[in-house]
Design a protein around this motif. Structure first.
Motif, PDB file in Angstrom:
ATOM      1  N   LEU A   1       0.851  -1.189   0.000  1.00 35.27           N
ATOM      2  CA  LEU A   1       0.000   0.000   0.000  1.00 35.27           C
ATOM      3  C   LEU A   1       0.881   1.231   0.000  1.00 35.27           C
ATOM      4  O   LEU A   1       1.890   1.283   0.718  1.00 35.27           O
ATOM      5  CB  LEU A   1      -0.906  -0.003   1.247  1.00 35.27           C
ATOM      6  CG  LEU A   1      -1.937   1.099   1.373  1.00 35.27           C
ATOM      7  CD1 LEU A   1      -3.019   0.938   0.304  1.00 35.27           C
ATOM      8  CD2 LEU A   1      -2.595   1.046   2.749  1.00 35.27           C
ATOM      9  N   ASN A   2       0.493   2.212  -0.765  1.00 32.69           N
ATOM     10  CA  ASN A   2       1.200   3.474  -0.836  1.00 32.69           C
ATOM     11  C   ASN A   2       1.286   4.088   0.565  1.00 32.69           C
ATOM     12  O   ASN A   2       0.287   4.178   1.273  1.00 32.69           O
ATOM     13  CB  ASN A   2       0.431   4.412  -1.792  1.00 32.69           C
ATOM     14  CG  ASN A   2       1.118   5.728  -1.986  1.00 32.69           C
ATOM     15  OD1 ASN A   2       1.889   6.195  -1.144  1.00 32.69           O
ATOM     16  ND2 ASN A   2       0.840   6.342  -3.110  1.00 32.69           N
ATOM     17  N   HIS A   3       2.453   4.528   0.960  1.00 36.51           N
ATOM     18  CA  HIS A   3       2.643   5.105   2.291  1.00 36.51           C
ATOM     19  C   HIS A   3       1.916   6.416   2.475  1.00 36.51           C
ATOM     20  O   HIS A   3       1.739   6.874   3.600  1.00 36.51           O
ATOM     21  CB  HIS A   3       4.138   5.270   2.614  1.00 36.51           C
ATOM     22  CG  HIS A   3       4.775   3.977   3.011  1.00 36.51           C
ATOM     23  ND1 HIS A   3       4.718   3.481   4.290  1.00 36.51           N
ATOM     24  CD2 HIS A   3       5.442   3.047   2.280  1.00 36.51           C
ATOM     25  CE1 HIS A   3       5.332   2.321   4.347  1.00 36.51           C
ATOM     26  NE2 HIS A   3       5.792   2.031   3.143  1.00 36.51           N
ATOM     27  N   ASP A   4       1.476   7.030   1.394  1.00 40.21           N
ATOM     28  CA  ASP A   4       0.732   8.280   1.499  1.00 40.21           C
ATOM     29  C   ASP A   4      -0.759   8.053   1.727  1.00 40.21           C
ATOM     30  O   ASP A   4      -1.518   8.997   1.864  1.00 40.21           O
ATOM     31  CB  ASP A   4       0.913   9.121   0.231  1.00 40.21           C
ATOM     32  CG  ASP A   4       2.344   9.595   0.083  1.00 40.21           C
ATOM     33  OD1 ASP A   4       3.047   9.724   1.111  1.00 40.21           O
ATOM     34  OD2 ASP A   4       2.775   9.838  -1.060  1.00 40.21           O
ATOM     35  N   ARG A   5      -1.193   6.795   1.757  1.00 45.22           N
ATOM     36  CA  ARG A   5      -2.613   6.478   1.931  1.00 45.22           C
ATOM     37  C   ARG A   5      -3.114   7.063   3.247  1.00 45.22           C
ATOM     38  O   ARG A   5      -2.517   6.880   4.287  1.00 45.22           O
ATOM     39  CB  ARG A   5      -2.826   4.967   1.899  1.00 45.22           C
ATOM     40  CG  ARG A   5      -4.217   4.502   2.225  1.00 45.22           C
ATOM     41  CD  ARG A   5      -5.271   5.022   1.299  1.00 45.22           C
ATOM     42  NE  ARG A   5      -5.181   4.381   0.009  1.00 45.22           N
ATOM     43  CZ  ARG A   5      -6.090   4.529  -0.928  1.00 45.22           C
ATOM     44  NH1 ARG A   5      -7.127   5.287  -0.724  1.00 45.22           N
ATOM     45  NH2 ARG A   5      -5.948   3.932  -2.073  1.00 45.22           N
ATOM     46  N   ASP A   6      -4.214   7.763   3.177  1.00 45.69           N
ATOM     47  CA  ASP A   6      -4.812   8.430   4.312  1.00 45.69           C
ATOM     48  C   ASP A   6      -5.662   7.448   5.124  1.00 45.69           C
ATOM     49  O   ASP A   6      -6.492   6.728   4.567  1.00 45.69           O
ATOM     50  CB  ASP A   6      -5.689   9.573   3.771  1.00 45.69           C
ATOM     51  CG  ASP A   6      -6.306  10.410   4.848  1.00 45.69           C
ATOM     52  OD1 ASP A   6      -5.578  10.842   5.751  1.00 45.69           O
ATOM     53  OD2 ASP A   6      -7.531  10.635   4.784  1.00 45.69           O
ATOM     54  N   TYR A   7      -5.466   7.414   6.422  1.00 46.74           N
ATOM     55  CA  TYR A   7      -6.208   6.509   7.306  1.00 46.74           C
ATOM     56  C   TYR A   7      -7.718   6.741   7.184  1.00 46.74           C
ATOM     57  O   TYR A   7      -8.493   5.792   7.102  1.00 46.74           O
ATOM     58  CB  TYR A   7      -5.746   6.705   8.754  1.00 46.74           C
ATOM     59  CG  TYR A   7      -6.515   5.906   9.774  1.00 46.74           C
ATOM     60  CD1 TYR A   7      -6.471   4.519   9.785  1.00 46.74           C
ATOM     61  CD2 TYR A   7      -7.285   6.543  10.741  1.00 46.74           C
ATOM     62  CE1 TYR A   7      -7.170   3.780  10.729  1.00 46.74           C
ATOM     63  CE2 TYR A   7      -7.981   5.818  11.686  1.00 46.74           C
ATOM     64  CZ  TYR A   7      -7.918   4.444  11.673  1.00 46.74           C
ATOM     65  OH  TYR A   7      -8.618   3.726  12.612  1.00 46.74           O
ATOM     66  N   TYR A   8      -8.129   7.991   7.176  1.00 47.48           N
ATOM     67  CA  TYR A   8      -9.558   8.307   7.109  1.00 47.48           C
ATOM     68  C   TYR A   8     -10.215   7.718   5.867  1.00 47.48           C
ATOM     69  O   TYR A   8     -11.341   7.241   5.928  1.00 47.48           O
ATOM     70  CB  TYR A   8      -9.768   9.822   7.161  1.00 47.48           C
ATOM     71  CG  TYR A   8     -11.215  10.234   7.169  1.00 47.48           C
ATOM     72  CD1 TYR A   8     -12.011   9.999   8.280  1.00 47.48           C
ATOM     73  CD2 TYR A   8     -11.788  10.851   6.062  1.00 47.48           C
ATOM     74  CE1 TYR A   8     -13.342  10.373   8.299  1.00 47.48           C
ATOM     75  CE2 TYR A   8     -13.113  11.227   6.071  1.00 47.48           C
ATOM     76  CZ  TYR A   8     -13.888  10.987   7.200  1.00 47.48           C
ATOM     77  OH  TYR A   8     -15.213  11.360   7.207  1.00 47.48           O
ATOM     78  N   SER A   9      -9.507   7.708   4.756  1.00 46.57           N
ATOM     79  CA  SER A   9     -10.077   7.153   3.518  1.00 46.57           C
ATOM     80  C   SER A   9     -10.329   5.659   3.646  1.00 46.57           C
ATOM     81  O   SER A   9     -11.185   5.107   2.947  1.00 46.57           O
ATOM     82  CB  SER A   9      -9.170   7.445   2.321  1.00 46.57           C
ATOM     83  OG  SER A   9      -7.969   6.694   2.412  1.00 46.57           O
ATOM     84  N   MET A  10      -9.625   5.002   4.538  1.00 42.07           N
ATOM     85  CA  MET A  10      -9.841   3.577   4.761  1.00 42.07           C
ATOM     86  C   MET A  10     -10.953   3.337   5.783  1.00 42.07           C
ATOM     87  O   MET A  10     -11.598   2.297   5.761  1.00 42.07           O
ATOM     88  CB  MET A  10      -8.549   2.911   5.232  1.00 42.07           C
ATOM     89  CG  MET A  10      -7.468   2.908   4.160  1.00 42.07           C
ATOM     90  SD  MET A  10      -5.970   2.068   4.684  1.00 42.07           S
ATOM     91  CE  MET A  10      -6.463   0.356   4.535  1.00 42.07           C
ATOM     92  N   VAL A  11     -11.160   4.290   6.657  1.00 42.36           N
ATOM     93  CA  VAL A  11     -12.167   4.136   7.707  1.00 42.36           C
ATOM     94  C   VAL A  11     -13.561   4.498   7.214  1.00 42.36           C
ATOM     95  O   VAL A  11     -14.538   3.855   7.575  1.00 42.36           O
ATOM     96  CB  VAL A  11     -11.796   5.020   8.926  1.00 42.36           C
ATOM     97  CG1 VAL A  11     -12.932   5.104   9.914  1.00 42.36           C
ATOM     98  CG2 VAL A  11     -10.556   4.487   9.600  1.00 42.36           C
ATOM     99  N   VAL A  12     -13.654   5.502   6.381  1.00 42.84           N
ATOM    100  CA  VAL A  12     -14.953   6.061   6.017  1.00 42.84           C
ATOM    101  C   VAL A  12     -15.747   5.197   5.024  1.00 42.84           C
ATOM    102  O   VAL A  12     -16.965   5.264   5.003  1.00 42.84           O
ATOM    103  CB  VAL A  12     -14.783   7.511   5.492  1.00 42.84           C
ATOM    104  CG1 VAL A  12     -14.199   7.543   4.107  1.00 42.84           C
ATOM    105  CG2 VAL A  12     -16.082   8.270   5.562  1.00 42.84           C
ATOM    106  N   VAL A  13     -15.080   4.378   4.249  1.00 41.21           N
ATOM    107  CA  VAL A  13     -15.800   3.558   3.264  1.00 41.21           C
ATOM    108  C   VAL A  13     -16.542   2.420   3.958  1.00 41.21           C
ATOM    109  O   VAL A  13     -16.137   1.949   5.026  1.00 41.21           O
ATOM    110  CB  VAL A  13     -14.848   2.987   2.174  1.00 41.21           C
ATOM    111  CG1 VAL A  13     -14.225   4.096   1.368  1.00 41.21           C
ATOM    112  CG2 VAL A  13     -13.792   2.090   2.769  1.00 41.21           C
ATOM    113  N   GLY A  14     -17.619   1.976   3.335  1.00 40.79           N
ATOM    114  CA  GLY A  14     -18.391   0.866   3.876  1.00 40.79           C
ATOM    115  C   GLY A  14     -17.597  -0.436   3.874  1.00 40.79           C
ATOM    116  O   GLY A  14     -16.564  -0.550   3.207  1.00 40.79           O
ATOM    117  N   GLU A  15     -18.104  -1.412   4.577  1.00 42.60           N
ATOM    118  CA  GLU A  15     -17.412  -2.692   4.729  1.00 42.60           C
ATOM    119  C   GLU A  15     -17.165  -3.373   3.384  1.00 42.60           C
ATOM    120  O   GLU A  15     -16.063  -3.844   3.115  1.00 42.60           O
ATOM    121  CB  GLU A  15     -18.207  -3.617   5.662  1.00 42.60           C
ATOM    122  CG  GLU A  15     -17.534  -4.931   5.958  1.00 42.60           C
ATOM    123  CD  GLU A  15     -16.274  -4.803   6.801  1.00 42.60           C
ATOM    124  OE1 GLU A  15     -15.519  -5.787   6.872  1.00 42.60           O
ATOM    125  OE2 GLU A  15     -16.019  -3.738   7.399  1.00 42.60           O
TER     126      GLU A  15
END
Length: 179
Positions: free
Chosen positions: A128-142
């Motif tokens: 995974l790209n190290h610039d990936r934002d944590y919030y973008s992973m949390v906010v999406v549905g399951e």
């Protein structure tokens, strides 16, 4: 609220506006409902607790509450655990959290922590790209999360789906133990 005396309704409106939720906001009705459930003293105490626990300024509390008035209903214990996790373990800045208060409405054990483990595992494994934002992973549905972050890794990390499922039930698989 309909049965409340007019003076009480005006006080609730004023309290809602002092929290930083303007009348024209889409969240005004939700904030007004939240405020109607508590005394002004309890709301002031919760605002102080948010400031201490999440290290927020008055402005940051206003930003967060205007986006997610439900924060005022979260227990102090839940807020403390969220703060400890998001600030100390994930390493997020308080201002970052204030601008994305939806994070504080999700389950710590069922969503925030397991997805953080997946993100950290994928980053440390170079998947995974190290610039990936944590919030973008949390906010999406399951379903979207699994399709976007788990399924593409079937070859490189065949255990990831099982480990993520275990993490969602509160278990911490050995592959998610970081040093």
């Amino acid at each position: 609220m309909i049965s409340a005396k007019p003076g009480r309704v005006l006080a609730m409106v004023a309290c809602t506006e002092r929290l930083g939720v303007p009348r024209g906001s889409g969240m005004f009705r939700q904030a007004l409902h939240t405020v109607s459930c508590f005394s002004e003293d309890k709301i002031a105490a919760k605002v102080d607790y948010l400031k201490r626990t999440l290290r927020w300024s008055d402005t940051e509390v206003g930003i967060a509450v205007s986006k997610a008035p439900v924060l005022l209903t979260r227990s102090n214990g839940v807020l403390q655990r969220m703060s400890d996790f998001l600030i100390s373990e994930v390493g997020l800045e308080p201002a970052y959290i204030a601008r994305r208060p939806a994070m504080l409405t999700y389950s710590l054990e069922g969503r925030l922590r397991p997805r953080y483990y997946v993100m950290r595992f994928l980053k440390e494994s170079g998947l995974l790209n190290h610039d990936r934002d944590y919030y973008s992973m949390v906010v999406v549905g399951e379903k979207v999360f699994v399709e976007k972050f788990i399924c593409p890794q079937k070859q490189a990390a065949p255990h990831l789906a099982k480990d993520y499922a275990a993490a969602c039930t509160g278990q911490v698989p050995a592959t998610f133990t970081f040093t």
